[in-house]
Scaffold this motif. Structure first.
Motif, PDB file in Angstrom:
ATOM      1  N   ASP A   1       0.815  -1.221   0.000  1.00  0.00           N
ATOM      2  CA  ASP A   1       0.000   0.000   0.000  1.00  0.00           C
ATOM      3  C   ASP A   1       0.852   1.277   0.000  1.00  0.00           C
ATOM      4  N   ALA A   2       2.169   1.154  -0.106  1.00  0.00           N
ATOM      5  CA  ALA A   2       3.019   2.358  -0.038  1.00  0.00           C
ATOM      6  C   ALA A   2       2.769   3.251  -1.255  1.00  0.00           C
ATOM      7  N   PRO A   3       2.638   4.576  -1.033  1.00  0.00           N
ATOM      8  CA  PRO A   3       2.452   5.472  -2.188  1.00  0.00           C
ATOM      9  C   PRO A   3       3.720   5.452  -3.051  1.00  0.00           C
ATOM     10  N   VAL A   4       3.564   5.146  -4.331  1.00  0.00           N
ATOM     11  CA  VAL A   4       4.723   4.830  -5.178  1.00  0.00           C
ATOM     12  C   VAL A   4       5.701   6.000  -5.296  1.00  0.00           C
ATOM     13  N   GLU A   5       5.189   7.175  -5.655  1.00  0.00           N
ATOM     14  CA  GLU A   5       6.127   8.264  -5.953  1.00  0.00           C
ATOM     15  C   GLU A   5       6.891   8.717  -4.708  1.00  0.00           C
ATOM     16  N   ARG A   6       6.163   8.928  -3.615  1.00  0.00           N
ATOM     17  CA  ARG A   6       6.839   9.388  -2.377  1.00  0.00           C
ATOM     18  C   ARG A   6       7.853   8.357  -1.895  1.00  0.00           C
ATOM     19  N   THR A   7       7.437   7.091  -1.952  1.00  0.00           N
ATOM     20  CA  THR A   7       8.328   6.031  -1.472  1.00  0.00           C
ATOM     21  C   THR A   7       9.594   5.975  -2.328  1.00  0.00           C
ATOM     22  N   ALA A   8       9.429   6.061  -3.635  1.00  0.00           N
ATOM     23  CA  ALA A   8      10.604   6.001  -4.526  1.00  0.00           C
ATOM     24  C   ALA A   8      11.545   7.170  -4.226  1.00  0.00           C
ATOM     25  N   ARG A   9      10.985   8.349  -4.043  1.00  0.00           N
ATOM     26  CA  ARG A   9      11.829   9.522  -3.749  1.00  0.00           C
ATOM     27  C   ARG A   9      12.575   9.341  -2.432  1.00  0.00           C
ATOM     28  N   GLY A  10      11.859   8.820  -1.424  1.00  0.00           N
ATOM     29  CA  GLY A  10      12.470   8.612  -0.104  1.00  0.00           C
ATOM     30  C   GLY A  10      13.579   7.572  -0.158  1.00  0.00           C
TER      31      GLY A  10
ATOM     32  N   LEU B   1      22.062  -1.670  11.917  1.00  0.00           N
ATOM     33  CA  LEU B   1      22.159  -0.251  12.288  1.00  0.00           C
ATOM     34  C   LEU B   1      20.777   0.396  12.242  1.00  0.00           C
ATOM     35  N   THR B   2      20.268   0.688  11.039  1.00  0.00           N
ATOM     36  CA  THR B   2      18.902   1.219  10.953  1.00  0.00           C
ATOM     37  C   THR B   2      18.112   0.419   9.916  1.00  0.00           C
ATOM     38  N   ALA B   3      16.798   0.638   9.895  1.00  0.00           N
ATOM     39  CA  ALA B   3      15.934  -0.028   8.921  1.00  0.00           C
ATOM     40  C   ALA B   3      14.720   0.861   8.732  1.00  0.00           C
ATOM     41  N   SER B   4      14.102   0.774   7.548  1.00  0.00           N
ATOM     42  CA  SER B   4      12.873   1.542   7.355  1.00  0.00           C
ATOM     43  C   SER B   4      11.779   0.680   6.740  1.00  0.00           C
ATOM     44  N   ILE B   5      10.532   1.093   7.047  1.00  0.00           N
ATOM     45  CA  ILE B   5       9.357   0.397   6.523  1.00  0.00           C
ATOM     46  C   ILE B   5       8.501   1.453   5.845  1.00  0.00           C
ATOM     47  N   TRP B   6       8.000   1.128   4.674  1.00  0.00           N
ATOM     48  CA  TRP B   6       7.257   2.111   3.878  1.00  0.00           C
ATOM     49  C   TRP B   6       5.845   1.595   3.656  1.00  0.00           C
TER      50      TRP B   6
ATOM     51  N   ARG C   1       4.123  -1.281  12.610  1.00  0.00           N
ATOM     52  CA  ARG C   1       4.573  -1.573  13.980  1.00  0.00           C
ATOM     53  C   ARG C   1       4.837  -3.059  14.176  1.00  0.00           C
ATOM     54  N   ARG C   2       4.005  -3.879  13.526  1.00  0.00           N
ATOM     55  CA  ARG C   2       4.201  -5.337  13.648  1.00  0.00           C
ATOM     56  C   ARG C   2       5.567  -5.727  13.086  1.00  0.00           C
ATOM     57  N   ILE C   3       5.874  -5.191  11.902  1.00  0.00           N
ATOM     58  CA  ILE C   3       7.159  -5.528  11.270  1.00  0.00           C
ATOM     59  C   ILE C   3       8.310  -4.924  12.082  1.00  0.00           C
ATOM     60  N   ALA C   4       8.121  -3.685  12.516  1.00  0.00           N
ATOM     61  CA  ALA C   4       9.190  -3.008  13.269  1.00  0.00           C
ATOM     62  C   ALA C   4       9.609  -3.824  14.493  1.00  0.00           C
ATOM     63  N   ARG C   5       8.607  -4.443  15.146  1.00  0.00           N
ATOM     64  CA  ARG C   5       8.938  -5.230  16.346  1.00  0.00           C
ATOM     65  C   ARG C   5       9.840  -6.416  16.023  1.00  0.00           C
ATOM     66  N   LYS C   6       9.801  -6.845  14.756  1.00  0.00           N
ATOM     67  CA  LYS C   6      10.593  -8.039  14.392  1.00  0.00           C
ATOM     68  C   LYS C   6      11.952  -7.689  13.790  1.00  0.00           C
ATOM     69  N   LEU C   7      12.177  -6.423  13.471  1.00  0.00           N
ATOM     70  CA  LEU C   7      13.435  -6.061  12.805  1.00  0.00           C
ATOM     71  C   LEU C   7      14.560  -5.870  13.815  1.00  0.00           C
ATOM     72  N   GLN C   8      15.743  -6.326  13.426  1.00  0.00           N
ATOM     73  CA  GLN C   8      16.915  -6.186  14.305  1.00  0.00           C
ATOM     74  C   GLN C   8      17.695  -4.950  13.866  1.00  0.00           C
TER      75      GLN C   8
ATOM     76  N   GLY D   1      19.070  -0.737  15.440  1.00  0.00           N
ATOM     77  CA  GLY D   1      19.105   0.236  16.538  1.00  0.00           C
ATOM     78  C   GLY D   1      18.099   1.360  16.338  1.00  0.00           C
ATOM     79  N   VAL D   2      17.827   1.686  15.075  1.00  0.00           N
ATOM     80  CA  VAL D   2      16.890   2.775  14.753  1.00  0.00           C
ATOM     81  C   VAL D   2      15.945   2.273  13.662  1.00  0.00           C
ATOM     82  N   ILE D   3      14.651   2.477  13.858  1.00  0.00           N
ATOM     83  CA  ILE D   3      13.693   2.082  12.810  1.00  0.00           C
ATOM     84  C   ILE D   3      12.848   3.294  12.459  1.00  0.00           C
ATOM     85  N   THR D   4      12.755   3.601  11.181  1.00  0.00           N
ATOM     86  CA  THR D   4      11.915   4.727  10.775  1.00  0.00           C
ATOM     87  C   THR D   4      10.827   4.212   9.833  1.00  0.00           C
ATOM     88  N   ILE D   5       9.662   4.830   9.954  1.00  0.00           N
ATOM     89  CA  ILE D   5       8.552   4.447   9.090  1.00  0.00           C
ATOM     90  C   ILE D   5       8.347   5.592   8.089  1.00  0.00           C
TER      91      ILE D   5
END
Ligand code: NAD
Length: 526
Positions: free
Chosen positions: A245-254, A392-397, A405-412, A414-418
């Motif tokens: 469901d990620a918005p394509v254009e914003r996600t690609a830019r990010g 180190l870090t990970a992001s979910i889009w 939040r469900r995925i974030a709880r499973k990621l290893q 130090g920093v997680i950004t959505i």
């Protein structure tokens, strides 16, 4: 005394030289002998200096950003945003929040027997720290670490990367111009040899190191010889997970910004992109389109991306591209150096048909590559993201808070950004640091500041009564202890009253040793 020659990565021309000192111990001694005095300066005096530092950095920010662009290669605007602004904000944060974070605080006793005593936590500086830094963020990384250390009353021996020594020089000048005593911060130029001499010096009590995993291991080994505190901020291979469901254009830019900024030479760059198969082709097309829009050129001009900083790093990136191609990867855009611009201008590159056997999917790249891989289930995405020694870090889009939040709880990590990536380095309250091989300990924010001090526990008793557990050990003490243990073993309220009544038969003895009214009161609530 030998020299380090610094060059501009965009032109290859020399821009300055610095001296590598021979007598490292005497530099350390100067800083070390000032520890006591600096730790005793009032918070008011430190605040005055930090206020000056803010003014000096603001006055000189264009000069600093220009030097970063010329010596390290990121565009001026990126130098301002990622390095100067975050540094200025860290000083502002220390001024506003630092005093209350470091203020000593009560530590009320939990054990009822000790009622009547008082205790506090005090936050005490370690003494002299080594700050050893990399070349990719040669200003913000050491500046923020040094600011935190000085604010909490430590002194600093700073070794910048030999690839960006002039920025290191400038950084120290700013502190001195703000009025910090010259014994609070010393710079030692050099490479591994000088770094090791600093870390193994007995007067250096703690180390904050930012750099690669192999050097981090070596630093920890050296520091263990005379155990000292170590914070390691190491490499990454950060994943971005894109849900359907990620918005394509914003996600690609990010994703493109998170992967390519600073020519991909960010510890927390996006280096693996996992996209749900339902939107895989749309995301790939949008990423390629966005990458083709990137303007590469001299970082002093209006461009989005400058050169890579050093040739050995570029070689590593090109090797990963070759390895991926040989194993079947397809390059959708980029893949080569742009010789018209100069030898270090690596084109931003998008790779597909990649797999876990390729170096680009398992080793740190530290360059402008975006490998994209499709996934079919959330579990598969999480497994692939975690299937690496880094964290180190990970992001979910995604637009869906619950899935994120469900995925974030499973990621290893130090920093997680959505729906964003890497930017949180610029938020002064956020911590920075990784899990697994990406590091040990934290910098930045209140928890980073707390790592710069040792927690001291101070217990006070002015009652004048001898402690009940002191010699001689008597039968009475044994009986009382048994009753006390009963009190701790989850008795019912009725049991509690019964035990207290038994205890009351020893009231005289208890009174001689304890603050009885307070002990009884605390025991009721224990
Ligand atoms: P590096 O490990 O080669 O060098 C880092 C620093 O350590 C330099 O100052 C270097 O001179 C010094 N050094 C090298 N060998 C040493 C030794 N034996 N003893 C003491 N000091 C020694 O790393 P680099 O190439 O400068 O930087 C790139 C790496 O840094 C990447 O892996 C990147 O991911 C990592 N990094 C991590 C973070 C983070 O916050 N986690 C931030 C930036 C960079």
């Amino acid at each position: 005394m030998s020299e380090i020659i610094s060059t501009n990565p965009a032109t290859g021309r020399e821009i300055g030289r610095v001296h590598v000192p021979r007598d490292i111990p005497s530099i350390i001694e100067k800083v070390h002998s000032f520890n006591q005095k600096w730790s005793e300066t009032s918070i008011r005096e430190r605040k005055r200096l930090f206020l000056n530092l803010k003014k000096v950095l603001f006055k000189r920010y264009e000069e600093v950003a220009h030097l970063i662009a010329v010596e390290q290669g990121k565009p001026v605007i990126e130098a301002i945003l990622a390095e100067v602004l975050s540094s200025l904000d860290a000083v502002h944060y220390l001024l506003k929040k630092g005093p209350s974070i470091l203020k000593s605080r009560p530590a009320p006793h939990f054990q009822p027997l000790f009622a009547g005593k008082r205790a506090r936590y005090r936050f005490v500086p370690y003494g002299t720290w080594a700050v050893i830094s990399p070349w990719n963020y040669p200003f913000a990384i050491p500046f923020i670490q040094i600011a935190h250390l000085l604010f909490s009353g430590n002194t600093v021996v700073f070794k910048p990367s030999p690839i960006t020594p002039l920025i290191g020089e400038k950084l120290v000048q700013l502190f001195l111009e703000a009025g910090f005593p010259e014994e609070t911060i010393a710079i030692i130029h050099g490479g591994a040899k000088e770094g090791e001499a600093i870390i193994t010096d007995e007067r250096v009590q703690a180390v904050v190191f930012t750099g690669s995993v192999p050097t981090g291991r070596r630093i920890m080994e050296l520091a263990s010889r005379k155990p000292k505190k170590v914070i390691l901020e190491l490499g990454g291979k950060d994943p971005a997970i894109v849900l359907p469901d990620a918005p394509v254009e914003r996600t690609a830019r990010g994703i493109v910004w998170g992967a390519i900024m600073n020519a991909g030479q960010t510890c927390a760059s996006i280096e693996r992109v996992y996209v749900h198969r339902d939107i895989y082709s749309r995301i790939v097309d949008a990423v390629v389109e966005e990458v083709r829009r990137i303007r590469m050129g001299n970082p002093l001009e209006e461009v989005d991306m400058g050169p890579m900083t050093v040739d050995f790093q570029l070689k590593k990136v090109l090797n990963q591209v070759e390895d991926a191609k040989k194993k079947g990867a397809q390059i959708l855009t980029g893949g080569e150096v742009n010789p018209d611009l100069g030898p270090l201008f690596m084109e931003p590159t998008v790779l597909v048909n990649v797999n876990r056997e390729m170096a680009v999917m398992k080793e740190e790249t530290f360059g402008p590559l975006i490998p994209i891989i499709p996934f079919d289930s959330e579990q598969e995405a999480v497994e692939m993201a975690n299937d690496i020694p880094y964290g180190l870090t990970a992001s979910i889009w995604t637009g869906d808070e619950e899935s994120a939040r469900r995925i974030a709880r499973k990621l290893q990590a130090g920093v997680i950004t959505i729906n964003s990536h890497v930017y949180s380095f610029a938020e002064p309250e956020s911590i920075w640091g990784g899990v697994k091989e990406s590091g040990v300990g934290r910098t930045h924010g209140r928890f980073g500041l707390m790592e710069t001090v040792q927690i001291q526990y101070m217990d006070e008793d002015y009652s004048g009564k001898p402690e009940i557990w002191w010699y001689p050990y008597k039968k009475t003490l044994e009986e009382l202890t048994a009753m006390w243990l009963e009190l701790m073993a989850n008795p019912t309220p009725v049991d509690k009253v019964r035990i207290m009544m038994r205890l009351s038969s020893r009231i005289g003895y208890l009174n001689r040793h304890l603050n009885l009214p307070r002990v009884i009161w605390k025991t009721m609530w224990y």
